[in-house]
Design an enzyme around this catalytic site. Structure first.
Site, PDB file in Angstrom:
ATOM      1  CB  CYS A  50      33.867  43.631  42.613  1.00  0.00           C
ATOM      2  SG  CYS A  50      32.281  44.198  43.264  1.00  0.00           S
ATOM      3  CB  CYS A  53      32.981  48.477  41.544  1.00  0.00           C
ATOM      4  SG  CYS A  53      34.113  47.514  42.583  1.00  0.00           S
ATOM      5  CB  CYS A  98      33.716  44.973  46.836  1.00  0.00           C
ATOM      6  SG  CYS A  98      34.717  45.977  45.718  1.00  0.00           S
ATOM      7  CB  CYS A 101      31.239  48.962  45.012  1.00  0.00           C
ATOM      8  SG  CYS A 101      31.076  47.158  44.881  1.00  0.00           S
ATOM      9  CB  CYS A 121      32.583  30.599  51.442  1.00  0.00           C
ATOM     10  SG  CYS A 121      31.231  29.582  50.882  1.00  0.00           S
TER      11      CYS A 121
END
Length: 133
Positions: A50, A53, A98, A101, A121
């Site tokens: 991510c 984070c 995510c 976060c 996607c």
């Protein structure tokens, strides 16, 4: 970003941490233009984290070419993502965020390859690639 770093306490902190484009995708559920993402054609071994984070979201073994203009994966790392109903733009979709976060990553569709049948996607702006050493 490493997973050990503290997450921003407010949107001003996120604006400082992310580029303007990343902020628009991760924090405002934006979408990058198809075919424009830097990670679309990356096929090296490693992990995708991510961009907000640092949490590992995808392993390179799950990435495949779906031909839709965004990086596509058939599975996410265990516990790394959460799903939300998305009714924006007159469509019904499943948003992928995510789990650490709550940053917007993209959407998941039930038209992917085996073994999961899923197509995650994902916006390149929402993830960073870390090559295997």
């Amino acid at each position: 970003m490493s997973e050990e770093e503290a997450l921003p306490a407010d949107e001003a902190g996120w604006r400082e941490r992310l580029t303007e484009e990343q902020y628009q995708v991760l924090r405002e559920s934006g979408t990058e233009a198809p075919g424009s993402g830097e990670l679309l054609h990356v096929d090296d071994d490693g992990v995708y984290r991510c961009a907000g984070c640092g949490t590992v979201i995808f392993e390179s073994e799950t990435k495949y070419e779906a031909g839709h203009g965004w990086p596509s994966f058939f599975d996410a790392a265990e516990g790394a993502v959460e799903f939300r109903d998305d009714h924006s733009h007159g469509m019904t979709r499943t948003e992928v965020v995510c789990a650490t976060c709550e940053g917007h990553l993209g959407h998941v569709f039930p038209d992917g390859p085996e073994p999961t049948g899923q197509r995650y996607c994902i916006n390149s702006l929402s993830i960073d690639f870390e090559a295997e050493e």
